[in-house]
Design an enzyme around this catalytic site. Structure first.
Site, PDB file in Angstrom:
ATOM      1  N   GLU A  67       8.815  10.027   2.735  1.00 20.55           N
ATOM      2  CA  GLU A  67       8.140   9.806   1.459  1.00 20.55           C
ATOM      3  C   GLU A  67       8.214  11.072   0.600  1.00 20.55           C
ATOM      4  O   GLU A  67       8.019  12.177   1.090  1.00 20.55           O
ATOM      5  CB  GLU A  67       6.678   9.434   1.735  1.00 20.55           C
ATOM      6  CG  GLU A  67       5.856   9.125   0.502  1.00 20.55           C
ATOM      7  CD  GLU A  67       4.440   8.666   0.846  1.00 20.55           C
ATOM      8  OE1 GLU A  67       3.716   8.272  -0.077  1.00 20.55           O
ATOM      9  OE2 GLU A  67       4.073   8.701   2.046  1.00 20.55           O
TER      10      GLU A  67
ATOM     11  N   LYS B 172       5.608   2.112  -4.470  1.00 20.46           N
ATOM     12  CA  LYS B 172       4.508   1.950  -3.522  1.00 20.46           C
ATOM     13  C   LYS B 172       3.373   1.139  -4.141  1.00 20.46           C
ATOM     14  O   LYS B 172       2.892   1.454  -5.237  1.00 20.46           O
ATOM     15  CB  LYS B 172       4.009   3.334  -3.092  1.00 20.46           C
ATOM     16  CG  LYS B 172       3.008   3.342  -1.950  1.00 20.46           C
ATOM     17  CD  LYS B 172       2.718   4.784  -1.540  1.00 20.46           C
ATOM     18  CE  LYS B 172       1.824   4.850  -0.311  1.00 20.46           C
ATOM     19  NZ  LYS B 172       1.610   6.251   0.125  1.00 20.46           N
TER      20      LYS B 172
ATOM     21  N   CYS C  88       4.809   4.221   3.482  1.00 18.78           N
ATOM     22  CA  CYS C  88       3.645   4.785   4.163  1.00 18.78           C
ATOM     23  C   CYS C  88       2.491   3.794   4.306  1.00 18.78           C
ATOM     24  O   CYS C  88       2.568   2.848   5.080  1.00 18.78           O
ATOM     25  CB  CYS C  88       3.204   6.061   3.446  1.00 18.78           C
ATOM     26  SG  CYS C  88       2.089   7.123   4.409  1.00 18.78           S
TER      27      CYS C  88
END
Length: 265
Positions: free
Chosen positions: A44, A113, A147
């Site tokens: 990330e 995300k 994540c």
């Protein structure tokens, strides 16, 4: 279809320096290609560093910006697909994004995300709104999350229902949440019958301590490859034959009863 050899780059690079991180990515792509890998995955926010605070808006770039063009050149030169995390600027908004570049240097897909973790991310980023983003590579359907996204079972199940074979999850997983890498990710791979490549940062960075433990989790409940706590490049195989056999033996998706689950929404 032959297996897709997949390289996981566990590294925090050089936080704050896009140029240095491009060098690390270039070197990793060379090593991965030499090992026969067709795909390299970074963590990330790899291009800039994660804990960069007010540098986020300074270093953020469009999906087709200079850094993306540099990654495309790395992919072309080594003949390997590359997925990297970065802060993406789109007008006044900044997203925590990951982009997959094909071995010909063309962008295959870009993901923003959707679930932002903690005050830091919520301060600097806008959440994405597209839950399932996919691309094809070597006959394998690839999906992307970032994540915290993978910690929501709904996200992974949405990918399973959309036919994702290999889910790429660049992460910045920190202490004391290492159980996510050790336990949650392999369970997600088994319960949704897919491979999951979970690729982490490592070591101290700002207020965070990243735990490493990157892994390639398999649909049969095993972990095909696991990194330690330090800087490392590990390589594993995504095998379509194993995936097919595992889905036949573990019929979770066939045995679902969606009519019972309406209350979950």
């Amino acid at each position: 279809m032959p297996p897709l050899r997949t390289a996981l780059l566990q590294s925090s690079g050089r936080p704050g320096s896009v140029a240095e991180n491009l060098k690390v990515l270039d070197e990793a792509a060379a090593r991965a290609a030499a090992a026969g890998a067709g795909l390299l995955i970074g963590p990330e926010m790899f291009l800039t560093g994660y804990a960069i605070g007010d540098q986020v808006p300074v270093l953020a770039e469009p999906a087709d910006g200079p850094a993306a063009r540099s990654v495309a050149e790395i992919a072309r030169r080594h003949g390997i697909a590359v997925m990297y995390g970065y802060p993406e600027r789109d007008g006044e908004k900044i997203f925590n994004s990951a982009q997959l570049i094909g071995p010909d240097g063309e962008s295959l897909t870009n993901y923003r995300k959707t679930h932002l973790f903690g005050c830091f991310e919520q301060q600097w980023f806008t959440p994405g709104e597209q839950p399932v983003v996919q691309a094809e590579l070597g006959g394998i359907r690839i999906g992307m999350l970032i994540c915290y996204d993978v910690e929501f079972p709904e996200n992974v199940r949405a990918h399973a229902l959309a036919g994702t074979d290999l889910l790429l999850v660049p992460t910045a997983q920190m202490h004391p949440f290492q159980f996510v890498a050790e336990s949650v990710v392999p369970v997600r791979a088994f319960e949704s019958q897919m491979y999951i490549a979970y690729v982490n940062r490592t070591g101290p960075e700002g207020e965070f301590e990243f735990v490493g433990l990157s892994c390639l989790a398999s649909p049969d409940g095993t972990t095909r490859v696991r990194a330690g706590r330090g800087e490392e490049l590990v390589v594993g195989e995504v095998d379509p034959a194993l995936l097919s056999a595992s889905r036949e033996a573990n019929p979770y998706l066939r045995d679902r009863r969606p009519g019972l689950y309406g209350s979950l929404i």
